[in-house]
Design an enzyme around this catalytic site. Structure first.
Site, PDB file in Angstrom:
ATOM      1  N   GLN A 195       0.835  -1.214   0.000  1.00 33.46           N
ATOM      2  CA  GLN A 195       0.000   0.000   0.000  1.00 33.46           C
ATOM      3  C   GLN A 195       0.867   1.260   0.000  1.00 33.46           C
ATOM      4  O   GLN A 195       0.448   2.302  -0.499  1.00 33.46           O
ATOM      5  CB  GLN A 195      -0.914   0.025   1.238  1.00 33.46           C
ATOM      6  CG  GLN A 195      -2.033  -0.984   1.234  1.00 33.46           C
ATOM      7  CD  GLN A 195      -1.636  -2.242   1.969  1.00 33.46           C
ATOM      8  OE1 GLN A 195      -0.476  -2.641   1.971  1.00 33.46           O
ATOM      9  NE2 GLN A 195      -2.589  -2.901   2.590  1.00 33.46           N
ATOM     10  N   ASP A 236      -6.412   0.961  12.630  1.00 32.60           N
ATOM     11  CA  ASP A 236      -7.694   0.321  12.308  1.00 32.60           C
ATOM     12  C   ASP A 236      -8.579   0.210  13.528  1.00 32.60           C
ATOM     13  O   ASP A 236      -9.792   0.082  13.421  1.00 32.60           O
ATOM     14  CB  ASP A 236      -7.458  -1.044  11.686  1.00 32.60           C
ATOM     15  CG  ASP A 236      -7.122  -0.870  10.224  1.00 32.60           C
ATOM     16  OD1 ASP A 236      -6.008  -0.407   9.933  1.00 32.60           O
ATOM     17  OD2 ASP A 236      -7.999  -1.143   9.384  1.00 32.60           O
TER      18      ASP A 236
HETATM   19  O1  MRU Z   1      -5.233  -3.550   5.004  1.00 30.44           O
HETATM   20  P1  MRU Z   1      -5.513  -2.089   4.798  1.00 30.44           P
HETATM   21  O2  MRU Z   1      -4.842  -1.520   3.601  1.00 30.44           O
HETATM   22  O3  MRU Z   1      -6.988  -1.814   4.846  1.00 30.44           O
HETATM   23  O4  MRU Z   1      -4.869  -1.405   6.065  1.00 30.44           O
HETATM   24  C1  MRU Z   1      -4.996  -0.027   6.225  1.00 30.44           C
HETATM   25  C2  MRU Z   1      -4.227   0.480   7.392  1.00 30.44           C
HETATM   26  O5  MRU Z   1      -3.608  -0.251   8.117  1.00 30.44           O
HETATM   27  C3  MRU Z   1      -4.327   1.933   7.660  1.00 30.44           C
HETATM   28  O6  MRU Z   1      -3.172   2.370   8.316  1.00 30.44           O
HETATM   29  C4  MRU Z   1      -5.533   2.212   8.574  1.00 30.44           C
HETATM   30  O7  MRU Z   1      -6.700   1.689   8.031  1.00 30.44           O
HETATM   31  C5  MRU Z   1      -5.703   3.636   8.827  1.00 30.44           C
HETATM   32  S1  MRU Z   1      -5.995   4.491   7.332  1.00 30.44           S
HETATM   33  C6  MRU Z   1      -6.765   5.878   7.496  1.00 30.44           C
END
Ligand code: MRU
Length: 351
Positions: A195, A236
């Site tokens: 990401q 999260d």
């Molecule tokens: O697996 P993902 O890409 O959904 O994980 C996203 C993250 O870990 C972000 O750091 C988290 O959702 C905060 S984003 C505003």
């Protein structure tokens, strides 16, 4: 263009397909809430606030799909659709938070099924609009902590793509840049889904913010050699004591920052704080398919030997003792988190 939006003409949910960025920019229209649940699992949409908003609009689809002729039956249909949507990914609390918020409003509203359908959509839209406004408030609080000349390590993608628009940790960086501060970002590539290398680098290019992508395991080197002034990431779910569940690798990054006296901040809307979860120990950690780790190729050939196995936890827990602060839309929360986080969340509820 918002990451998640509602098409009022077609009555569909539109989402940017994040699986194929930055190579291709494509939008997908959804008219079935079950497909939205699958899109959350498959990470067409990802990032805690973005999946919360996607699930909210998913319920608006479920309301339209339901053939219920009474409010009672529609409420029952929405409850079962919410259960399916909530199961799409377990760690981000925003998913449940958004679904519960809509079910509560529907539970409190008297009216015909069509009136309730309109209420569901209006509340989903409100969640989406508020997300953008909250991110910008958070960004203004966070930007006060950033000095011109700072080099910042950023983990995963927390930008416009991880939210409805603007972003959390990346939103702070974006705000500081817009204020004229000179910032350089070291972008953790964020294995295994990359990401950082794919999405954060793409966003930073668009904002004109200078950056270098680094492999995740280079972060310790940069911190130890004094080349980094701040570490920023999202979350999260934040437990009541301030423990933070975030993208796998956050714990190691926070440990290295702590060991080198570099301030580390988690940037979160209060909707990501789960006061019902006492500590990080109780946060469920999603384990994703091994293919995501093993699917590394060079010149079309897999790098791991045939039959290799892998483990793929998608998140880890960073204990609150490693954090300098948690940046929310209601201000920067400092230790003791157990007291101060609650105040920040309740300030939101009484506002
Ligand atoms: O697996 P993902 O890409 O959904 O994980 C996203 C993250 O870990 C972000 O750091 C988290 O959702 C905060 S984003 C505003």
């Amino acid at each position: 263009m918002r990451t998640v939006s509602w098409d009022y003409d077609k009555q569909t949910l539109i989402m940017i397909d994040q699986r194929i960025l930055p190579g291709r920019f494509e939008l997908i229209h959804y008219s079935d809430y079950r497909d939205v649940a699958q899109a959350i699992t498959d990470m067409v949409v990802r990032g805690a606030p973005a999946i919360g908003a996607a699930a909210a609009f998913g319920l608006a689809l479920a309301a339209n799909q339901s053939r219920a002729e009474t409010a009672k039956t529609l409420r029952a249909d929405l409850k079962s659709a919410a259960e399916e949507l909530a199961a799409a990914r377990p760690t981000a609390v925003n998913l449940n938070w958004a679904l519960r918020r809509i079910l509560k409003v529907v539970g409190e509203t008297e009216g015909s099924p069509d009136e309730l359908r309109a209420v569901v959509l209006a509340e989903a839209q409100r969640i989406a609009d508020e997300d953008v406004e909250i991110n910008q408030r958070m960004a203004r609080h966070g930007a006060e902590l950033i000095n011109s000349g700072d080099v910042i390590i950023h983990h995963c993608n927390t930008g416009a793509l991880a939210t409805v628009d603007w972003g959390t940790a990346l939103g702070v960086i974006r705000m500081a840049h817009e204020q004229g501060k000179h910032i350089h970002v070291l972008v953790d590539e964020t294995r295994p889904r990359l990401q950082g290398a794919r999405l954060t680098a793409w966003e930073l290019s668009q904002y004109g913010i200078p950056y270098d992508i680094i492999s995740d395991n280079a972060a310790g080197y940069f911190l130890r050699t004094g080349q980094v002034q701040k570490v920023l990431f999202g979350a999260d779910r934040v437990a009541a004591n301030g423990d933070v569940a975030n993208k796998i690798g956050t714990y190691m990054l926070a440990l290295a920052a702590f060991d080198n006296g570099v301030p580390a901040y988690s940037v979160v809307p209060t909707s990501t704080v789960d006061l019902d979860t006492p500590t990080g120990e109780q946060i469920p950690i999603e384990e994703r398919p091994a293919d995501e780790v093993l699917d590394l190729q060079r010149q079309g050939e897999l790098l791991s030997p045939a039959g290799a196995t892998a483990r793929n936890p998608a998140f880890d827990i960073t204990p609150h003792r490693l954090l300098t602060g948690i940046i929310t839309e209601n201000g920067v929360v400092y230790p003791p988190f157990i007291e101060n986080l609650r105040k920040a969340v309740l300030a939101e509820q009484t506002a």
